[in-house]
Design a protein around this motif. Structure first.
Motif, PDB file in Angstrom:
ATOM      1  N   SER A 244      20.996  35.699  -1.031  1.00  0.00           N
ATOM      2  CA  SER A 244      22.296  36.231  -1.438  1.00  0.00           C
ATOM      3  C   SER A 244      23.439  35.486  -0.744  1.00  0.00           C
ATOM      4  O   SER A 244      24.518  35.319  -1.326  1.00  0.00           O
ATOM      5  CB  SER A 244      22.386  37.730  -1.138  1.00  0.00           C
ATOM      6  N   LEU A 245      23.215  35.018   0.490  1.00  0.00           N
ATOM      7  CA  LEU A 245      24.249  34.255   1.181  1.00  0.00           C
ATOM      8  C   LEU A 245      24.499  32.926   0.468  1.00  0.00           C
ATOM      9  O   LEU A 245      25.645  32.485   0.339  1.00  0.00           O
ATOM     10  CB  LEU A 245      23.839  34.003   2.638  1.00  0.00           C
ATOM     11  N   MET A 246      23.427  32.296   0.006  1.00  0.00           N
ATOM     12  CA  MET A 246      23.598  31.052  -0.739  1.00  0.00           C
ATOM     13  C   MET A 246      24.249  31.319  -2.100  1.00  0.00           C
ATOM     14  O   MET A 246      24.991  30.486  -2.609  1.00  0.00           O
ATOM     15  CB  MET A 246      22.249  30.367  -0.924  1.00  0.00           C
ATOM     16  N   ALA A 247      23.978  32.483  -2.684  1.00  0.00           N
ATOM     17  CA  ALA A 247      24.603  32.826  -3.963  1.00  0.00           C
ATOM     18  C   ALA A 247      26.123  32.912  -3.808  1.00  0.00           C
ATOM     19  O   ALA A 247      26.874  32.473  -4.693  1.00  0.00           O
ATOM     20  CB  ALA A 247      24.042  34.140  -4.487  1.00  0.00           C
ATOM     21  N   HIS A 248      26.595  33.480  -2.696  1.00  0.00           N
ATOM     22  CA  HIS A 248      28.034  33.557  -2.454  1.00  0.00           C
ATOM     23  C   HIS A 248      28.624  32.156  -2.286  1.00  0.00           C
ATOM     24  O   HIS A 248      29.726  31.873  -2.774  1.00  0.00           O
ATOM     25  CB  HIS A 248      28.320  34.397  -1.213  1.00  0.00           C
ATOM     26  N   LEU A 249      27.904  31.278  -1.604  1.00  0.00           N
ATOM     27  CA  LEU A 249      28.363  29.907  -1.428  1.00  0.00           C
ATOM     28  C   LEU A 249      28.427  29.182  -2.778  1.00  0.00           C
ATOM     29  O   LEU A 249      29.410  28.511  -3.093  1.00  0.00           O
ATOM     30  CB  LEU A 249      27.426  29.175  -0.467  1.00  0.00           C
ATOM     31  N   LEU A 250      27.374  29.342  -3.585  1.00  0.00           N
ATOM     32  CA  LEU A 250      27.329  28.666  -4.878  1.00  0.00           C
ATOM     33  C   LEU A 250      28.428  29.160  -5.804  1.00  0.00           C
ATOM     34  O   LEU A 250      28.989  28.386  -6.587  1.00  0.00           O
ATOM     35  CB  LEU A 250      25.956  28.865  -5.521  1.00  0.00           C
ATOM     36  N   ALA A 251      28.750  30.456  -5.740  1.00  0.00           N
ATOM     37  CA  ALA A 251      29.847  30.982  -6.555  1.00  0.00           C
ATOM     38  C   ALA A 251      31.176  30.354  -6.148  1.00  0.00           C
ATOM     39  O   ALA A 251      32.043  30.105  -6.988  1.00  0.00           O
ATOM     40  CB  ALA A 251      29.917  32.502  -6.418  1.00  0.00           C
ATOM     41  N   ALA A 252      31.314  30.074  -4.854  1.00  0.00           N
ATOM     42  CA  ALA A 252      32.573  29.520  -4.347  1.00  0.00           C
ATOM     43  C   ALA A 252      32.765  28.061  -4.734  1.00  0.00           C
ATOM     44  O   ALA A 252      33.899  27.581  -4.766  1.00  0.00           O
ATOM     45  CB  ALA A 252      32.623  29.662  -2.825  1.00  0.00           C
ATOM     46  N   ILE A 253      31.678  27.322  -5.037  1.00  0.00           N
ATOM     47  CA  ILE A 253      31.827  25.912  -5.412  1.00  0.00           C
ATOM     48  C   ILE A 253      31.646  25.710  -6.913  1.00  0.00           C
ATOM     49  O   ILE A 253      31.587  24.577  -7.385  1.00  0.00           O
ATOM     50  CB  ILE A 253      30.838  25.017  -4.642  1.00  0.00           C
ATOM     51  N   ASN A 254      31.568  26.801  -7.668  1.00  0.00           N
ATOM     52  CA  ASN A 254      31.470  26.697  -9.109  1.00  0.00           C
ATOM     53  C   ASN A 254      32.766  26.124  -9.682  1.00  0.00           C
ATOM     54  O   ASN A 254      33.869  26.524  -9.297  1.00  0.00           O
ATOM     55  CB  ASN A 254      31.193  28.073  -9.715  1.00  0.00           C
ATOM     56  N   GLY A 255      32.637  25.189 -10.605  1.00  0.00           N
ATOM     57  CA  GLY A 255      33.810  24.518 -11.149  1.00  0.00           C
ATOM     58  C   GLY A 255      34.844  25.453 -11.732  1.00  0.00           C
ATOM     59  O   GLY A 255      36.053  25.197 -11.628  1.00  0.00           O
ATOM     60  N   ASP A 256      34.403  26.549 -12.365  1.00  0.00           N
ATOM     61  CA  ASP A 256      35.367  27.501 -12.923  1.00  0.00           C
ATOM     62  C   ASP A 256      36.269  28.072 -11.831  1.00  0.00           C
ATOM     63  O   ASP A 256      37.484  28.208 -12.021  1.00  0.00           O
ATOM     64  CB  ASP A 256      34.628  28.636 -13.640  1.00  0.00           C
ATOM     65  N   SER A 257      35.672  28.421 -10.671  1.00  0.00           N
ATOM     66  CA  SER A 257      36.465  28.971  -9.571  1.00  0.00           C
ATOM     67  C   SER A 257      37.394  27.924  -8.975  1.00  0.00           C
ATOM     68  O   SER A 257      38.539  28.224  -8.603  1.00  0.00           O
ATOM     69  CB  SER A 257      35.534  29.529  -8.483  1.00  0.00           C
ATOM     70  N   ILE A 258      36.922  26.690  -8.882  1.00  0.00           N
ATOM     71  CA  ILE A 258      37.749  25.628  -8.309  1.00  0.00           C
ATOM     72  C   ILE A 258      38.921  25.322  -9.224  1.00  0.00           C
ATOM     73  O   ILE A 258      40.056  25.137  -8.771  1.00  0.00           O
ATOM     74  CB  ILE A 258      36.899  24.369  -8.065  1.00  0.00           C
TER      75      ILE A 258
ATOM     76  N   SER B 171      17.407  44.995   2.781  1.00  0.00           N
ATOM     77  CA  SER B 171      17.941  45.489   1.515  1.00  0.00           C
ATOM     78  C   SER B 171      19.460  45.500   1.585  1.00  0.00           C
ATOM     79  O   SER B 171      20.040  45.904   2.595  1.00  0.00           O
ATOM     80  CB  SER B 171      17.420  46.899   1.230  1.00  0.00           C
ATOM     81  N   LEU B 172      20.105  45.031   0.519  1.00  0.00           N
ATOM     82  CA  LEU B 172      21.557  45.026   0.428  1.00  0.00           C
ATOM     83  C   LEU B 172      21.990  45.911  -0.734  1.00  0.00           C
ATOM     84  O   LEU B 172      21.353  45.911  -1.788  1.00  0.00           O
ATOM     85  CB  LEU B 172      22.079  43.604   0.225  1.00  0.00           C
ATOM     86  N   ILE B 173      23.065  46.648  -0.524  1.00  0.00           N
ATOM     87  CA  ILE B 173      23.513  47.642  -1.490  1.00  0.00           C
ATOM     88  C   ILE B 173      24.988  47.396  -1.781  1.00  0.00           C
ATOM     89  O   ILE B 173      25.808  47.383  -0.867  1.00  0.00           O
ATOM     90  CB  ILE B 173      23.330  49.069  -0.939  1.00  0.00           C
ATOM     91  N   GLY B 174      25.336  47.195  -3.050  1.00  0.00           N
ATOM     92  CA  GLY B 174      26.732  47.001  -3.384  1.00  0.00           C
ATOM     93  C   GLY B 174      27.271  45.704  -2.815  1.00  0.00           C
ATOM     94  O   GLY B 174      26.579  44.962  -2.125  1.00  0.00           O
ATOM     95  N   SER B 175      28.521  45.423  -3.114  1.00  0.00           N
ATOM     96  CA  SER B 175      29.104  44.170  -2.644  1.00  0.00           C
ATOM     97  C   SER B 175      30.616  44.239  -2.703  1.00  0.00           C
ATOM     98  O   SER B 175      31.189  44.693  -3.686  1.00  0.00           O
ATOM     99  CB  SER B 175      28.611  42.995  -3.493  1.00  0.00           C
ATOM    100  N   SER B 176      31.255  43.792  -1.634  1.00  0.00           N
ATOM    101  CA  SER B 176      32.704  43.651  -1.619  1.00  0.00           C
ATOM    102  C   SER B 176      33.010  42.285  -1.011  1.00  0.00           C
ATOM    103  O   SER B 176      33.090  42.140   0.208  1.00  0.00           O
ATOM    104  CB  SER B 176      33.359  44.771  -0.805  1.00  0.00           C
ATOM    105  N   ILE B 177      33.112  41.281  -1.886  1.00  0.00           N
ATOM    106  CA  ILE B 177      33.374  39.923  -1.444  1.00  0.00           C
ATOM    107  C   ILE B 177      34.724  39.496  -1.991  1.00  0.00           C
ATOM    108  O   ILE B 177      34.950  39.533  -3.205  1.00  0.00           O
ATOM    109  CB  ILE B 177      32.290  38.936  -1.945  1.00  0.00           C
ATOM    110  N   ASN B 178      35.636  39.087  -1.101  1.00  0.00           N
ATOM    111  CA  ASN B 178      36.925  38.574  -1.540  1.00  0.00           C
ATOM    112  C   ASN B 178      36.739  37.109  -1.899  1.00  0.00           C
ATOM    113  O   ASN B 178      36.544  36.261  -1.021  1.00  0.00           O
ATOM    114  CB  ASN B 178      37.969  38.740  -0.443  1.00  0.00           C
TER     115      ASN B 178
END
Length: 446
Positions: free
Chosen positions: A245-259, A374-381
């Motif tokens: 899940s930590l790598m998923a947050h990193l990958l979302a941050a370098i996605n071209g759409d976000s950039i 186990s991780l529950i919910g998510s609040s990522i800025n």
């Protein structure tokens, strides 16, 4: 006789040209999915679906439109082509729209070498039901398990074919089989549950139903009688089952759409150190027997391995043709495509550098802190990288697990968290995301 997917995509392109499109691409997907659920040793639910979906994207100048259908008759193909062209004529202009240059397109790939499809006969429903029943029985045979919430087994296969009006045509098939189990211990307000499952491309690689049931039971019993975690700043060890899940947050941050939107906390991170210098993050879409492997991307570009992060340094974004053009860069062949929407960038197989210590050794090194399972919910800025998630797992003191905990929150900032990662050596190599347990320093627990 049913038409081949290649024939369908060719018909879609021909219809698009006849309707007035300048260029077009077409995709056809057919598949079968079977799902079996067992409860108390009896069949509870059985479901099977089969079908073909087709999708057409047409371009007129710098305008585009997409239309999809599940009917493959000649009349429907002509109708959706006419509708797509009509929609494109009133769509807004976008300078990033367009097919790949023919010189960029994949050629000479070997889909069979990727081993994405099990040639063995499709398992019959009775076999899947027996797998689920055996997993449930193994869990119930474990002392301390009061009931099994669900035991399931499933199988799926699909074929994909992509064609473009400038010369690309290619397809491949993939299959999957899985078994899972969710077990419960205790009763009333004291119930706790956990799960285990396994999914593979080849049925011969699948873990036994007995092992799956036993693992679900073992994990569940370990969670019995949880307490509250301590509040304060402590190290946190993300177990291998949740560390990706930590790598998923990193990958979302370098996605071209976000950039392109400027909405990523890593928007200025290109060329900067993101992970410790001993760690790299590699994408390899050509890894055999892996669920997210593919010979080419959703725009027909050849799939190739790349270093997303090399020796801790971020080397590039995840791009399809459109986001690459907007940024003045080249596509990284990461276009993902469905039948009803234009391509968008996404990442498949990744592998993070593993360490030289076991999870137990990292627990010993952390001393006192939290092991998260186990991780529950998510609040990522997405803009700042501020991180907050509900979690459950085990409290660790003196390097040893003392008792299970639940209803706690872990918080920090992703930039700071990723910079302090210490990896274990326990990643499972057959998964699409090969990420070991990860120790993170100084998170806030509450």
């Amino acid at each position: 006789m049913a038409q081949s997917l290649e024939t369908l995509t060719a018909a879609l392109l021909m219809a698009a040209k006849s309707a007035g499109a300048d260029t077009a691409d077409a995709i056809a997907v057919d598949g079968t999915s079977v799902s079996i659920d067992v409860l108390n040793g009896k069949l509870e639910h059985a479901e099977r679906s089969e079908g073909i979906d087709i999708g057409l994207r047409v371009m007129i100048g710098q305008r585009q439109a997409c239309v999809s259908a599940s009917d493959t008759s000649p009349d429907t193909i002509q109708t959706i082509a006419a509708r797509a062209v009509a929609m494109a004529q009133v769509a807004p202009d976008d300078d990033s729209i367009g097919l790949a240059d023919p010189a960029q397109l994949a050629s000479g790939w070997d889909a069979e070498a990727l081993e994405l499809y099990d040639p063995a006969p499709e398992p019959d429903p009775a076999t899947l039901e027996e797998n689920a029943r055996r997993a449930e029985a193994a869990a119930l045979a474990t002392t301390g398990i009061s009931q099994v919430q669900s035991a399931s087994s499933g199988y799926g296969q699909r074929r994909i074919h992509l064609a473009t009006s400038n010369g690309f045509s290619g397809g491949y098939a993939r299959s999957s089989i899985s078994t899972s189990c969710v077990a419960i211990t205790g009763s009333g307000a004291d119930m706790e549950r956990d799960y285990y499952g396994d999914g593979r491309i080849f049925a011969a690689d699948l873990e036994s139903p007995e092992y799956i049931g036993e693992m679900a039971a073992q994990r569940t019993i370990e969670r019995a009688n949880p307490r509250k975690a301590h509040s304060g700043a402590y190290p946190v060890l993300y177990d291998e089952r949740v560390s990706s899940s930590l790598m998923a947050h990193l990958l979302a941050a370098i996605n071209g759409d976000s950039i392109v939107r400027g909405s990523s906390w890593l928007r200025d991170g290109l060329g900067e150190q993101i992970l410790p210098t001993t760690m790299s993050l590699i994408e390899n879409p050509l890894r055999p027997r892996t669920s997210s492997s593919k010979p080419f991307d959703g725009e027909g570009l050849p799939a190739t391995p790349r270093s997303i992060i090399k020796d801790g340094t971020l080397t590039g974004w995840t791009l399809d043709l459109a986001t690459a053009r907007k940024l003045g860069l080249q596509s990284t062949a990461n276009a993902s495509r469905g039948t009803s929407a234009p391509p968008s960038p996404s990442v498949g197989n990744i592998a993070l550098t593993q360490g030289d210590k076991s999870r137990a050794q990292l627990l010993a090194d952390m001393g006192t802190g939290l092991l998260v399972t186990s991780l529950i919910g998510s609040s990522i800025n997405a803009t700042t990288g501020d991180y907050s998630r509900g979690a459950a797992g085990f409290w660790v003191e003196g390097g040893e697990i003392k008792y299970p905990v639940n209803e706690c929150t872990i918080a920090g900032n992703l930039r700071d968290m990723l910079a302090t990662l210490i990896p274990a050596n326990d990643a499972r190599s057959h998964l699409s995301r090969v990420v070991p347990s990860l120790l993170v320093e100084g998170l806030i627990l509450a």
